[in-house]
Design a protein around this motif. Structure first.
Motif, PDB file in Angstrom:
ATOM      1  N   CYS A   9       0.856  -1.194   0.000  1.00 23.00           N
ATOM      2  CA  CYS A   9       0.000   0.000   0.000  1.00 23.00           C
ATOM      3  C   CYS A   9       0.888   1.237   0.000  1.00 23.00           C
ATOM      4  CB  CYS A   9      -0.894  -0.042   1.241  1.00 23.00           C
ATOM      5  SG  CYS A   9      -2.300   1.085   1.168  1.00 23.00           S
ATOM      6  N   SER A  10       0.291   2.407   0.101  1.00 19.83           N
ATOM      7  CA  SER A  10       1.038   3.655   0.308  1.00 19.83           C
ATOM      8  C   SER A  10       0.198   4.545   1.207  1.00 19.83           C
ATOM      9  CB  SER A  10       1.348   4.335  -1.023  1.00 19.83           C
ATOM     10  OG  SER A  10       0.171   4.507  -1.772  1.00 19.83           O
ATOM     11  N   LYS A  11       0.872   5.429   1.931  1.00 23.70           N
ATOM     12  CA  LYS A  11       0.158   6.219   2.948  1.00 23.70           C
ATOM     13  C   LYS A  11      -0.673   7.317   2.299  1.00 23.70           C
ATOM     14  CE  LYS A  11       3.292   4.863   6.517  1.00 23.70           C
ATOM     15  NZ  LYS A  11       4.107   5.131   7.659  1.00 23.70           N
ATOM     16  N   ILE A  12      -1.835   7.555   2.896  1.00 24.71           N
ATOM     17  CA  ILE A  12      -2.778   8.490   2.273  1.00 24.71           C
ATOM     18  C   ILE A  12      -3.288   9.550   3.249  1.00 24.71           C
ATOM     19  CG2 ILE A  12      -4.717   6.881   2.624  1.00 24.71           C
ATOM     20  CD1 ILE A  12      -5.904   7.868   0.017  1.00 24.71           C
ATOM     21  N   CYS A  16      -2.571   6.612   8.704  1.00 24.52           N
ATOM     22  CA  CYS A  16      -1.565   5.673   8.191  1.00 24.52           C
ATOM     23  C   CYS A  16      -0.214   5.794   8.907  1.00 24.52           C
ATOM     24  CB  CYS A  16      -1.324   5.924   6.701  1.00 24.52           C
ATOM     25  SG  CYS A  16      -2.762   5.717   5.649  1.00 24.52           S
ATOM     26  N   CYS A  19       1.329   2.611  10.261  1.00 22.15           N
ATOM     27  CA  CYS A  19       0.651   1.501   9.559  1.00 22.15           C
ATOM     28  C   CYS A  19       1.185   0.121   9.967  1.00 22.15           C
ATOM     29  CB  CYS A  19       0.814   1.697   8.061  1.00 22.15           C
ATOM     30  SG  CYS A  19       0.186   0.333   7.105  1.00 22.15           S
ATOM     31  N   ALA A  21       0.377  -2.716   8.581  1.00 19.34           N
ATOM     32  CA  ALA A  21       0.689  -3.516   7.391  1.00 19.34           C
ATOM     33  C   ALA A  21       2.107  -3.239   6.908  1.00 19.34           C
ATOM     34  CB  ALA A  21      -0.326  -3.214   6.286  1.00 19.34           C
ATOM     35  N   PHE A  40       6.613  -3.590   0.629  1.00 21.42           N
ATOM     36  CA  PHE A  40       5.302  -2.946   0.795  1.00 21.42           C
ATOM     37  C   PHE A  40       4.745  -2.406  -0.535  1.00 21.42           C
ATOM     38  CE2 PHE A  40       2.615   0.311   3.255  1.00 21.42           C
ATOM     39  CZ  PHE A  40       1.694  -0.653   3.650  1.00 21.42           C
ATOM     40  N   SER A  67      -3.099  -4.466   3.211  1.00 16.80           N
ATOM     41  CA  SER A  67      -3.201  -3.679   1.980  1.00 16.80           C
ATOM     42  C   SER A  67      -4.499  -2.884   1.989  1.00 16.80           C
ATOM     43  CB  SER A  67      -3.187  -4.674   0.806  1.00 16.80           C
ATOM     44  OG  SER A  67      -3.254  -4.013  -0.412  1.00 16.80           O
ATOM     45  N   ASP A  68      -4.779  -2.206   0.867  1.00 12.22           N
ATOM     46  CA  ASP A  68      -6.064  -1.525   0.692  1.00 12.22           C
ATOM     47  C   ASP A  68      -6.581  -1.950  -0.673  1.00 12.22           C
ATOM     48  OD1 ASP A  68      -8.145   0.270   0.129  1.00 12.22           O
ATOM     49  OD2 ASP A  68      -7.183   1.925   1.199  1.00 12.22           O
ATOM     50  N   LYS A  99      -9.416   3.180   2.853  1.00 10.66           N
ATOM     51  CA  LYS A  99      -9.306   4.634   3.032  1.00 10.66           C
ATOM     52  C   LYS A  99      -9.506   5.308   1.675  1.00 10.66           C
ATOM     53  CE  LYS A  99      -6.332   5.080   7.133  1.00 10.66           C
ATOM     54  NZ  LYS A  99      -6.098   3.689   7.552  1.00 10.66           N
ATOM     55  N   ARG A 100      -9.587   4.506   0.600  1.00 12.45           N
ATOM     56  CA  ARG A 100      -9.752   5.065  -0.759  1.00 12.45           C
ATOM     57  C   ARG A 100     -11.236   5.102  -1.117  1.00 12.45           C
ATOM     58  NH1 ARG A 100      -4.394   3.409   0.549  1.00 12.45           N
ATOM     59  NH2 ARG A 100      -3.015   4.588  -0.800  1.00 12.45           N
TER      60      ARG A 100
HETATM   61  S1  SF4 Z   1      -2.647  -0.295   4.622  1.00  9.48           S
HETATM   62 FE1  SF4 Z   1      -4.112   1.192   5.438  1.00  9.48          FE
HETATM   63  S2  SF4 Z   1      -3.001   2.231   7.080  1.00  9.48           S
HETATM   64 FE2  SF4 Z   1      -1.468   1.196   5.797  1.00  9.48          FE
HETATM   65  S3  SF4 Z   1      -0.803   2.705   4.311  1.00  9.48           S
HETATM   66 FE3  SF4 Z   1      -2.475   1.563   3.383  1.00  9.48          FE
HETATM   67  S4  SF4 Z   1      -4.325   2.728   3.819  1.00  9.48           S
HETATM   68 FE4  SF4 Z   1      -2.720   3.446   5.193  1.00  9.48          FE
END
Ligand code: SF4
Length: 231
Positions: A9-12, A16, A19, A21, A40, A67-68, A99-100
């Motif tokens: 994933c990436s921070k948004i 986060c 995080c 994950a 990641f 992940s997201d 979160k998206r």
């Molecule tokens: S997995 Fe969730 S908390 Fe982690 S970076 Fe992605 S959206 Fe953010």
């Protein structure tokens, strides 16, 4: 039970910051676990799509703890594959959290929703409450909010189309504090909108010790969903 058909994933947003994950992915990468060889970075894992068919008993499944699913780098075709697996396994409840919410709303009508697919958005502070309205406007049959890690007050949320609210504080080495007034206000909002409220934890450096008692009791409310409807 977790199921991770995608990883990375990436921070948004602020939620986060620590995080889980990301920390776990680094650890699993260092241990040489194949699924995390790219650390990641966002990756799809078609071989993981078979897994839910092998579970004998009904389960509550958290989809993509690492992940997201609605990350912009996950192709729509793969998201559709994940939804097909969830639909074909109506004996399980799949909880998908993102979160998206903007991408979720963008593609929601290209996905087939059933009652065993619970769709949630994470909301950590007032900066991101628009995610609630984006979720509300989707075709998801069961909609929930994960207000965790709660790092600010959330006043006057629109809970009209929301079926469930979960609240939790941040834990770890340097957690941002959660004030009891914020939690009590959310509990009141849920009560007046008749939305089930689940208080997960206070969090903090010692989350076990801090526990999950609010107002002298535990709150374990859940939506009542007839899974037969999803078949
Ligand atoms: S997995 Fe969730 S908390 Fe982690 S970076 Fe992605 S959206 Fe953010």
């Amino acid at each position: 039970m977790t199921w991770n058909p995608t990883t990375g994933c990436s921070k948004i947003s602020q939620g986060c910051k620590f995080c889980y994950a990301e920390i776990m992915s680094k650890r699993l990468h260092a241990m040489g676990v194949e699924k995390y060889k790219d650390n990641f970075k966002v990756r799809t894992h078609p071989s993981s799509l078979k897994i839910p068919y092998t579970w004998k008993k009904s389960k509550v499944v958290f989809v993509n703890s690492m992940s997201d699913l609605f990350h912009e780098e996950v192709p729509l075709s793969f998201i559709k594959d994940v939804f097909k697996v969830m639909r074909e396994n109506p004996q399980h409840v799949f909880q998908v959290l993102t979160k998206r919410a903007d991408r979720l709303l963008e593609i929601h009508d290209k996905l087939k929703w059933t009652h065993n697919i619970w769709m949630g958005v994470s909301v950590e502070d007032m900066q991101v409450t628009k995610r609630i309205d984006l979720l509300s406007n989707t075709n998801a049959k069961v909609k929930f909010l994960s207000l965790e890690p709660l790092i600010g007050p959330l006043n006057n949320m629109n809970l009209n189309n929301i079926d469930w609210v979960i609240v939790g504080g941040e834990s770890g080495h340097n957690p941002r504090p959660m004030e009891s007034d914020w939690v009590l206000d959310i509990q009141e909002q849920c009560k007046s909108s008749d939305v089930p409220f689940f208080f997960k934890q206070w969090g903090g450096k010692n989350k076990k010790k801090n526990g999950r008692i609010l107002n002298g009791k535990t709150y374990d409310e859940m939506p009542e969903i007839d899974l037969q409807l999803s078949v």
